[in-house]
Design an enzyme around this catalytic site. Structure first.
Site, mmCIF file in Angstrom:
data_model
loop_
_atom_site.group_PDB
_atom_site.id
_atom_site.type_symbol
_atom_site.label_atom_id
_atom_site.label_comp_id
_atom_site.label_asym_id
_atom_site.label_seq_id
_atom_site.Cartn_x
_atom_site.Cartn_y
_atom_site.Cartn_z
ATOM 1 C CB THR A 55 55.167 49.399 74.764
ATOM 2 O OG1 THR A 55 53.754 49.376 74.988
ATOM 3 C CG2 THR A 55 55.858 49.892 76.016
ATOM 4 C CG LEU A 58 58.661 45.891 75.966
ATOM 5 C CD1 LEU A 58 59.642 46.989 75.562
ATOM 6 C CD2 LEU A 58 58.025 46.224 77.302
ATOM 7 C CG ASP A 59 51.438 45.811 74.643
ATOM 8 O OD1 ASP A 59 51.505 44.571 74.796
ATOM 9 O OD2 ASP A 59 50.668 46.537 75.295
ATOM 10 C CE LYS A 60 53.662 46.420 64.542
ATOM 11 N NZ LYS A 60 52.880 45.864 63.427
#
Length: 236
Positions: free
Chosen positions: A59, A55-57
């Site tokens: 998110t 997951l993106d940082k």
């Protein structure tokens, strides 16, 4: 960021898998700029832990961790065959009524971590459904079929419904002053957005365990996402 107790993040645990509710601003893998990341925390809990996706940082939400190599292989095949069901929730600008709207647009990610829609990119498909509309925003369910970098973010931007706070792809932050008629800011202070990140949450994930059992996990909204939704509800 204060020291995290990994056990507090666990939503589901079996002999093969952990599903955690990833905190925003916490990297999935090693990050030179941060003392803590999910992989290191997971390995302190289970030495053989492997993160199964990213997951993106910024998110938050559902992240699957395998406890052993067999479990990792099992879910890796499902990701490859697009059999893992991922659902995200996003707060976007504008009022949009999406019903099984599919965006099928190829994505190319450059070496700076920015994605672009281009004919020469990798195939990317996302299905969108409106959960609720507010005065000037919408809560959208996003179901990515593929897993490209920033896929949901750029596909929503393509639909002219950028995610709130996603300035990389045209989204603007949401301020309380824009929602509340009688909003007074203390003199000499700058107003901060209700959410100081991209308004995207990995809401649920579903996959098959090593014994063919179905695993379905839902991640509650983190505090900032919950506060934003409640403010939008008040001003709907």
């Amino acid at each position: 960021m204060k020291k995290i107790d990994f056990k507090d993040l666990i939503l589901f645990e079996s002999e093969d898998y952990l599903v955690i509710n990833k905190l925003p601003y916490l990297s999935t893998l090693d990050d030179r700029h941060e003392a803590q990341n999910i992989l290191d925390l997971a390995k302190q809990y289970i030495p053989d832990a492997q993160v199964c996706h990213r997951l993106d940082k910024e998110t938050s939400g559902c992240l699957v961790i395998a406890k052993n190599p067999e479990a990792y292989r099992n879910i890796a095949i499902q990701f490859e065959d697009r059999k893992v069901n991922k659902v995200y929730h996003a707060v976007v600008e504008g009022i949009h009524e999406y019903k099984e709207v599919m965006v099928d647009k190829k994505i190319h990610a450059n070496n700076k971590g920015i994605a672009k829609l281009t004919k020469d990119g990798k195939p990317a498909q996302t299905i969108f459904n409106t959960i609720k509309t507010y005065y000037a925003h919408s809560l959208i369910e996003c179901k990515p079929i593929t897993g490209r970098l920033h896929q949901i973010r750029i596909h929503l931007a393509y639909l002219r419904s950028p995610i709130c706070g996603d300035e990389t792809y045209g989204g603007k932050p949401v301020y309380l002053s824009a929602l509340k008629r009688r909003f007074n800011l203390k003199k000499g202070t700058d107003e901060l957005p209700i959410m100081q990140r991209v308004s995207l949450h990995a809401y649920s994930i579903g996959f098959k365990g090593t014994k063919e059992e179905r695993i379905e996990v839902v991640a509650p909204y983190p505090k900032d996402f919950d506060v934003l939704i409640k403010q939008l509800e008040k001003n709907a």
